[in-house]
Design an enzyme around this catalytic site. Structure first.
Site, mmCIF file in Angstrom:
data_model
loop_
_atom_site.group_PDB
_atom_site.id
_atom_site.type_symbol
_atom_site.label_atom_id
_atom_site.label_comp_id
_atom_site.label_asym_id
_atom_site.label_seq_id
_atom_site.Cartn_x
_atom_site.Cartn_y
_atom_site.Cartn_z
ATOM 1 N N LEU A 297 2.459 -19.699 8.357
ATOM 2 C CA LEU A 297 1.323 -19.903 7.457
ATOM 3 C C LEU A 297 1.580 -20.974 6.405
ATOM 4 O O LEU A 297 2.630 -21.011 5.772
ATOM 5 C CB LEU A 297 0.994 -18.587 6.751
ATOM 6 C CG LEU A 297 -0.347 -18.564 6.009
ATOM 7 C CD1 LEU A 297 -1.502 -18.681 6.989
ATOM 8 C CD2 LEU A 297 -0.481 -17.276 5.203
ATOM 9 N N GLU B 46 -3.857 -2.842 5.646
ATOM 10 C CA GLU B 46 -4.452 -3.512 6.804
ATOM 11 C C GLU B 46 -4.678 -2.580 7.981
ATOM 12 O O GLU B 46 -5.561 -2.840 8.804
ATOM 13 C CB GLU B 46 -3.580 -4.693 7.237
ATOM 14 C CG GLU B 46 -4.264 -5.601 8.233
ATOM 15 C CD GLU B 46 -3.474 -6.851 8.573
ATOM 16 O OE1 GLU B 46 -3.873 -7.555 9.517
ATOM 17 O OE2 GLU B 46 -2.455 -7.125 7.897
ATOM 18 N N GLN C 165 -9.263 -12.011 11.975
ATOM 19 C CA GLN C 165 -9.306 -13.262 11.216
ATOM 20 C C GLN C 165 -8.241 -14.249 11.694
ATOM 21 O O GLN C 165 -7.067 -13.888 11.846
ATOM 22 C CB GLN C 165 -9.081 -12.981 9.730
ATOM 23 C CG GLN C 165 -9.142 -14.241 8.877
ATOM 24 C CD GLN C 165 -9.097 -13.927 7.392
ATOM 25 O OE1 GLN C 165 -8.019 -13.812 6.826
ATOM 26 N NE2 GLN C 165 -10.259 -13.775 6.780
ATOM 27 N N HIS D 35 -6.502 -17.539 10.330
ATOM 28 C CA HIS D 35 -6.316 -18.378 9.148
ATOM 29 C C HIS D 35 -6.327 -19.829 9.603
ATOM 30 O O HIS D 35 -5.675 -20.184 10.589
ATOM 31 C CB HIS D 35 -4.977 -18.048 8.477
ATOM 32 C CG HIS D 35 -4.821 -18.604 7.097
ATOM 33 N ND1 HIS D 35 -4.752 -19.958 6.849
ATOM 34 C CD2 HIS D 35 -4.746 -17.990 5.890
ATOM 35 C CE1 HIS D 35 -4.618 -20.146 5.546
ATOM 36 N NE2 HIS D 35 -4.625 -18.966 4.939
ATOM 37 N N ALA E 257 0.837 -1.205 0.000
ATOM 38 C CA ALA E 257 0.000 0.000 0.000
ATOM 39 C C ALA E 257 0.872 1.255 0.000
ATOM 40 O O ALA E 257 0.637 2.194 -0.767
ATOM 41 C CB ALA E 257 -0.939 -0.004 1.205
ATOM 42 N N GLY E 258 1.876 1.282 0.868
ATOM 43 C CA GLY E 258 2.751 2.444 0.927
ATOM 44 C C GLY E 258 3.566 2.633 -0.332
ATOM 45 O O GLY E 258 3.705 3.756 -0.837
ATOM 46 N N ARG F 16 -12.290 -11.408 5.758
ATOM 47 C CA ARG F 16 -11.664 -11.156 4.462
ATOM 48 C C ARG F 16 -11.470 -12.456 3.692
ATOM 49 O O ARG F 16 -11.036 -13.457 4.250
ATOM 50 C CB ARG F 16 -10.300 -10.479 4.658
ATOM 51 C CG ARG F 16 -9.560 -10.278 3.347
ATOM 52 C CD ARG F 16 -8.230 -9.600 3.540
ATOM 53 N NE ARG F 16 -7.254 -10.394 4.261
ATOM 54 C CZ ARG F 16 -6.581 -11.420 3.769
ATOM 55 N NH1 ARG F 16 -6.814 -11.850 2.526
ATOM 56 N NH2 ARG F 16 -5.681 -12.055 4.507
ATOM 57 N N SER G 38 -6.394 -9.405 0.012
ATOM 58 C CA SER G 38 -5.536 -8.482 0.764
ATOM 59 C C SER G 38 -4.515 -7.804 -0.146
ATOM 60 O O SER G 38 -4.368 -6.580 -0.128
ATOM 61 C CB SER G 38 -4.841 -9.198 1.907
ATOM 62 O OG SER G 38 -4.084 -10.289 1.444
ATOM 63 N N LEU G 39 -3.790 -8.580 -0.957
ATOM 64 C CA LEU G 39 -2.844 -7.961 -1.890
ATOM 65 C C LEU G 39 -3.573 -7.018 -2.836
ATOM 66 O O LEU G 39 -3.068 -5.946 -3.187
ATOM 67 C CB LEU G 39 -2.100 -9.038 -2.681
ATOM 68 C CG LEU G 39 -1.127 -9.929 -1.902
ATOM 69 C CD1 LEU G 39 -0.446 -10.922 -2.844
ATOM 70 C CD2 LEU G 39 -0.086 -9.100 -1.169
ATOM 71 N N PHE H 291 -9.449 -20.392 -4.806
ATOM 72 C CA PHE H 291 -9.099 -19.916 -3.472
ATOM 73 C C PHE H 291 -10.366 -19.838 -2.633
ATOM 74 O O PHE H 291 -11.470 -19.735 -3.164
ATOM 75 C CB PHE H 291 -8.429 -18.535 -3.555
ATOM 76 C CG PHE H 291 -7.134 -18.453 -2.818
ATOM 77 C CD1 PHE H 291 -5.975 -18.982 -3.358
ATOM 78 C CD2 PHE H 291 -7.060 -17.845 -1.572
ATOM 79 C CE1 PHE H 291 -4.769 -18.909 -2.676
ATOM 80 C CE2 PHE H 291 -5.870 -17.771 -0.881
ATOM 81 C CZ PHE H 291 -4.712 -18.308 -1.432
ATOM 82 N N THR I 110 -0.242 -21.615 3.064
ATOM 83 C CA THR I 110 -1.167 -20.853 2.231
ATOM 84 C C THR I 110 -2.430 -21.628 1.858
ATOM 85 O O THR I 110 -2.404 -22.850 1.661
ATOM 86 C CB THR I 110 -0.478 -20.383 0.942
ATOM 87 O OG1 THR I 110 -1.455 -19.776 0.075
ATOM 88 C CG2 THR I 110 0.150 -21.542 0.192
ATOM 89 N N GLU I 111 -3.520 -20.885 1.730
ATOM 90 C CA GLU I 111 -4.783 -21.418 1.235
ATOM 91 C C GLU I 111 -4.641 -22.002 -0.165
ATOM 92 O O GLU I 111 -5.445 -22.831 -0.592
ATOM 93 C CB GLU I 111 -5.787 -20.274 1.221
ATOM 94 C CG GLU I 111 -7.234 -20.654 1.280
ATOM 95 C CD GLU I 111 -8.049 -19.457 1.703
ATOM 96 O OE1 GLU I 111 -8.868 -18.989 0.895
ATOM 97 O OE2 GLU I 111 -7.852 -18.971 2.842
ATOM 98 N N HIS J 188 -4.242 -14.004 11.769
ATOM 99 C CA HIS J 188 -3.724 -13.685 10.438
ATOM 100 C C HIS J 188 -3.958 -12.251 9.996
ATOM 101 O O HIS J 188 -3.098 -11.644 9.362
ATOM 102 C CB HIS J 188 -4.356 -14.641 9.430
ATOM 103 C CG HIS J 188 -3.815 -14.529 8.039
ATOM 104 N ND1 HIS J 188 -2.483 -14.715 7.747
ATOM 105 C CD2 HIS J 188 -4.424 -14.248 6.857
ATOM 106 C CE1 HIS J 188 -2.287 -14.568 6.442
ATOM 107 N NE2 HIS J 188 -3.452 -14.267 5.892
ATOM 108 N N ASP K 49 1.203 -0.097 15.233
ATOM 109 C CA ASP K 49 1.603 1.247 15.676
ATOM 110 C C ASP K 49 0.776 2.355 15.021
ATOM 111 O O ASP K 49 0.348 3.299 15.685
ATOM 112 C CB ASP K 49 3.088 1.486 15.381
ATOM 113 C CG ASP K 49 3.971 0.357 15.879
ATOM 114 O OD1 ASP K 49 3.631 -0.228 16.917
ATOM 115 O OD2 ASP K 49 4.973 0.054 15.227
ATOM 116 N N ARG L 54 -12.349 -18.379 5.394
ATOM 117 C CA ARG L 54 -11.438 -18.727 6.482
ATOM 118 C C ARG L 54 -12.123 -18.852 7.829
ATOM 119 O O ARG L 54 -11.744 -19.703 8.643
ATOM 120 C CB ARG L 54 -10.319 -17.687 6.541
ATOM 121 C CG ARG L 54 -9.388 -17.801 5.350
ATOM 122 C CD ARG L 54 -8.439 -16.640 5.241
ATOM 123 N NE ARG L 54 -7.523 -16.855 4.121
ATOM 124 C CZ ARG L 54 -6.639 -15.964 3.718
ATOM 125 N NH1 ARG L 54 -6.551 -14.794 4.324
ATOM 126 N NH2 ARG L 54 -5.842 -16.227 2.705
#
Length: 576
Positions: free
Chosen positions: A249, A379, A237, A239, A17-18, A390, A395-396, A117, A251-252, A349, A218, A283
């Protein structure tokens, strides 16, 4: 004396995101990117399975189906205008990433490969659909590296290993930040017209989590402390497939490629809980199913985990599509997933709640008015596109779609934002806080308090919740907050890379956010998505089809509510 920097825009967080916001704003504006870790260690790089987009490369698909799945998966708490933006923009976003150089897996025809997925379906729930665009099982890693290479190419100012300590406001407008340079121990002030928070989640609130050590919330906590409410914090959530005992993790995508969950009796038990899409249910559904099997005595050897069985997939497929998690199984468990099932259990998760924003990343106050100069994405934010749960691979997508939209909005607003004066002695609060911790010679170490907090949250506020457990946890957290204020001390007082100090500062965020999670969860007397109250096991749309807002106040946080935006899909029973 703190070191002063001046930039038009300061973005805190170097995950997707940043990075995407920085790429959108650089050029027209002077942009600074601050990161608590070196940028390529950001937690976005841990995402494994894929990024959702209705490309239709493997089978027919549409953005409307994707939107429906997002809303249904959210247990109808997602704001549907935000879900529409996400699903519609997904196709453009994925092709943009491809053009930037992201090395997606390919089909035999050379197009981007896709796989099934959890919770993603065709024709509004009739069957699973292949929607997850992926680069083996390291999709987040390659997207992060690609975007960061673009940031370096464009010469954006990057301040790595700077810890955010305070958000400064002049009347209503956000005007700057106070940060701590881990390498030198010096305080730095960033004077700016616009601040964007992209600081990630807070999984370290819990003992067992898939999150990295830096995910201590933070940005969320400091926005909350600065007077901004937090939204929907009760929705955390878990996972379903973390490595048992570790939380690392799996992965799904393992289930998307055909892996199945089995109990002690060897049964593929998800057929009981989600007859249509089975192991690819959302999930929250799968996590509760696993814990229900465990409670019924069908955990493996009577333990608190089940098996994820990939043995029928074969060595070639595991090497091609799931090489990272195969490696995890060998390294952490000493087993070969080609021949043996993997022990898994739910792991914390993702935080669905966070800093409330509109669909353009502008932060909203308790009255739903824009906070001038403050933006959030990823997030740490709550647009609310994920609602109460979610879907995997959203998320990505959320990061790149809303990171870009936030960047665009910042540029538009920058024309009307001025460099307003900083408050007098802007670093005073942070300096006093650090001095108090360093000067206390006896007491309790941050790690001791943090361990008690994480154990408490795991025991009383995870997959299943009750009033009694939540009240017990809230009392413990409030007691731990008092212990922190009175007794937290350091065993190292040096300036350079003082991680004892960093952990103590992070603990403030963990304690404060734990309280918001518990107060919100205690008040919501229904079960919805990831928030499952055993004493209120049904969803209650009459009273609780609304978002929770929690705001810092003395002596207790204050709660209020706002309506869910419903456009296309009226709430219905959630059947899979």
């Amino acid at each position: 004396m703190a070191i002063l920097h001046t930039h038009d825009i300061v973005i805190v967080g170097s995950g997707l995101a940043g990075l995407r916001a920085a790429l959108e704003t650089t050029g027209p504006a002077d942009v600074a990117l601050i990161s608590k870790v070196y940028p390529t260690r950001s937690h976005s790089g841990a995402a494994q399975g894929g990024i959702a987009a209705a490309l239709g490369n493997e089978e027919p698909d549409s953005w409307e189906w994707h939107c429906f799945d997002t809303v249904k998966g959210s247990d109808y708490l997602a704001d549907q205008d935000a879900a529409e933006v996400l699903a519609q923009d997904a196709i453009r976003a994925v092709y943009e990433l491809e053009n930037m150089g992201v090395p997606f897996n390919r089909t035999q025809h050379g197009t981007i490969a896709q796989r099934a997925f959890g919770g993603h379906t065709r024709e509004h729930g009739k069957a699973a659909v292949k929607r997850a665009c992926h680069a083996a099982d390291r999709t987040g890693r390659v997207i992060l590296d690609t975007l960061y290479s673009q940031v370096i190419r464009k010469g954006i100012n990057v301040y790595p290993e700077f810890l955010l300590l305070d958000i400064m406001r002049n009347k209503q407008q956000v005007v700057g930040l106070v940060t701590y340079d881990l390498a030198t121990g010096e305080l730095h002030i960033f004077h700016t017209k616009a601040v964007m928070l992209a600081t990630g989640g807070a999984g370290k609130v819990f003992k067992t989590t898939s999150n990295c050590f830096a995910n201590t919330g933070d940005g969320m906590y400091l926005a909350y402390r600065a007077g901004v409410p937090l939204q929907d914090m009760e929705f955390v959530q878990f996972h379903p497939t973390g490595i048992a005992g570790l939380g690392v993790l799996i992965t799904e995508a393992a289930r998307g490629e055909g892996g199945v969950l089995r109990n002690q009796e060897g049964q593929r038990f998800m057929e009981k809980y989600a007859p249509t899409i089975k192991d690819l249910a959302p999930r929250d559904v799968v996590s509760r199913a696993i814990m229900t099997e465990v409670r019924a005595g069908r955990g493996i050897n009577g333990r608190d985990y089940v098996h994820l069985d990939l043995t029928h997939l074969g060595a070639e497929k595991l090497a091609e599509k799931l090489s990272d998690i195969s490696s995890f199984a060998r390294i952490y468990l000493g087993l070969d997933p080609v021949e043996q099932p993997i022990p898994v259990q739910p792991t914390c998760h993702y935080i669905m709640g966070g800093i409330p924003t509109n669909v353009n990343g502008q932060v909203l106050d308790i009255h739903q008015q824009v906070v001038p100069g403050l933006y959030a994405a990823g997030e740490c934010s709550c647009v609310s596109v994920h609602g109460a749960n979610r879907l995997g691979c959203n998320s990505l997508l959320d990061l790149v779609v809303y990171g870009r939209r936030s960047g665009k909005q910042i540029l538009q607003d920058l024309k009307n934002l001025t460099l307003s004066p900083l408050p007098q002695l802007p670093e005073e609060t942070a300096k006093t806080n650090i001095t108090k911790l360093k000067e206390r010679t006896t007491g309790v170490k941050a790690g001791t308090i943090r361990s008690k907090l994480q154990y408490c949250m795991m025991e009383h506020c995870s997959v299943f919740r009750t009033k009694d457990h939540l009240e017990s946890a809230l009392a413990i957290v409030q007691d731990l907050k008092d212990h922190y204020e009175a007794e937290c001390c350091l065993d190292y007082q040096g300036a350079q890379f003082n991680y004892a100090l960093v952990e103590a500062l992070e603990l403030q965020s963990l304690l404060g956010l734990s309280e918001t999670i518990l107060v919100s969860a205690l008040t919501r007397t229904e079960s919805r998505g990831a928030h499952f109250r055993e004493d209120y096991p049904e969803r209650d749309d009459t009273h609780w089809l609304k978002h929770t807002l929690i705001q810092a106040a003395d002596p207790q946080p204050q709660l209020s509510y706002k309506p869910v935006t419903i456009t296309r899909f009226k709430p219905k029973p959630r059947v899979y």
